[in-house]
Motif scaffolding. Structure first.
Motif, mmCIF file in Angstrom:
data_model
loop_
_atom_site.group_PDB
_atom_site.id
_atom_site.type_symbol
_atom_site.label_atom_id
_atom_site.label_comp_id
_atom_site.label_asym_id
_atom_site.label_seq_id
_atom_site.Cartn_x
_atom_site.Cartn_y
_atom_site.Cartn_z
ATOM 1 N N GLU A 69 60.183 44.815 53.062
ATOM 2 C CA GLU A 69 60.515 43.401 53.238
ATOM 3 C C GLU A 69 61.989 43.149 52.937
ATOM 4 N N LEU A 74 63.662 41.941 56.298
ATOM 5 C CA LEU A 74 63.535 40.495 56.455
ATOM 6 C C LEU A 74 64.534 39.677 55.632
ATOM 7 N N GLN A 75 64.966 40.180 54.496
ATOM 8 C CA GLN A 75 65.788 39.350 53.616
ATOM 9 C C GLN A 75 67.229 39.297 54.104
ATOM 10 N N ARG A 93 67.012 31.241 54.529
ATOM 11 C CA ARG A 93 66.137 32.191 55.191
ATOM 12 C C ARG A 93 66.021 31.802 56.661
ATOM 13 N N LEU A 127 53.226 34.616 62.824
ATOM 14 C CA LEU A 127 53.450 35.349 61.577
ATOM 15 C C LEU A 127 52.265 35.267 60.642
ATOM 16 N N TYR A 149 52.739 33.965 57.067
ATOM 17 C CA TYR A 149 53.604 34.756 56.172
ATOM 18 C C TYR A 149 54.824 33.926 55.765
ATOM 19 N N THR A 152 58.431 33.823 54.942
ATOM 20 C CA THR A 152 59.639 34.628 55.052
ATOM 21 C C THR A 152 60.463 34.509 53.777
#
Length: 307
Positions: A41, A45-46, A132, A141, A144, A146
């Motif tokens: 992650e 994603l970050q 984000r 998603l 989810y 983020t």
């Protein structure tokens, strides 16, 4: 400041709280529990931490960040097709970190650009920012959440001091115009700062063709350097206030009001015989360092070394 290491995602979510050692005051905690990110992650994603810079004069913060693209690894993480996932903007949050336990507040739910200015902040408070990505088709998603970026550097506003010599130079005026004349700021806050701050006096007028050619170049120079302890003060040589206001609206720096006697006094003091004229001041003494740098190399570092 304390860093807790070796937290594991499978052991979360986590809560922390703190209070003074004698236990006199109440515990300070956070509203929602949080979990740590897995390595996947974090890498996929970050977002990177946003860059922040504080404007002490207007009590505002400029944020900018790198664009994030949808990657094959991101789509693999969500187990969806690459064409099905698009980013439509960024959620921006702010927290007053000078108040213990202050929650994160969303100040822009879906901002489409890569930089923004947050205005009207409290000079006595300190702030964090984070962001984000917001996905166009978030339903894919499966609820989810983020992850946000790590918090920005702490934003702190400073009260500036101004040298007695520079203060005498602007004697007779308490406020300078800023933001193209839409607001004003104290002389001390606009021109004060650390030793060696560069102050320029810009004598110019809209009726002057060479001035209109030089001003856009000066705007570019100012935008590159003004966050590094440089400020410009506009001394209008226009024939009327309407022309002054129209011309000053194109400038990002300070200006002395058109009807101020200080404007005329400073034009006389720098002995203006032609424009455009850009005078470098010694901010430590209030004297003239360089008489005119129009048409000459403009080197902020070299000017600072001469003070």
């Amino acid at each position: 400041l304390l860093k807790k290491k070796n937290l594991r995602k499978e052991d979360g979510p986590y809560r922390f709280r703190v209070r003074d050692a004698p236990g006199i005051n109440d515990w300070i905690g956070h509203e929602l529990p949080f979990n740590v990110l897995s390595n996947e992650e974090e890498s996929v994603l970050q977002m990177s931490v946003p860059n922040v810079s504080a404007d002490d004069v207007t009590c505002s913060v400029h944020l900018e960040w790198n664009e994030i693209d949808v990657t094959p690894k991101m789509c693999d993480f969500f187990e969806i097709q690459n064409d099905d996932l698009t980013i439509k903007g960024y959620e921006i949050q702010m927290r007053i970190c000078s108040i213990g336990g202050s929650p994160w507040e969303t100040i822009a739910p879906c901002f489409s650009g890569l930089q923004v200015r947050k205005k009207n902040l409290d000079r006595k408070s300190t702030y964090h920012f984070r962001l984000r990505p917001v996905f166009e088709n978030a339903s894919l998603l499966d609820s989810y959440e983020t992850p946000f970026s790590m918090p920005s550097d702490v934003v702190v506003f400073h009260e500036h001091t101004i040298s007695p010599g520079l203060l005498r130079l602007f004697n007779g005026i308490d406020q300078l115009l800023v933001n193209g004349g839409r607001s004003s700021a104290k002389v001390e806050n606009s021109l004060g700062g650390p030793k060696g701050k560069v102050i320029l006096l810009y004598a110019s007028a809209h009726w002057c063709g060479p001035c209109r050619q030089f001003t856009p170049q000066l705007v570019q120079f100012y935008n590159r350097h003004h966050r590094k302890d440089l400020e410009i003060v506009f001394l209008s040589a226009d024939h009327d206030e309407a022309s002054f206001r129209s011309y000053y609206n194109t400038m990002p720096w300070n200006a002395i009001p058109y009807d101020s006697n200080v404007r005329e006094r400073l034009l006389s003091w720098i002995k203006v015989t032609g424009i455009p004229r850009l005078v470098v001041l010694n901010s430590n003494t209030g004297g003239i360092l360089i008489d005119n740098v129009v048409g000459k190399p403009m080197d902020v570092k070299a000017w600072r070394e001469q003070m």
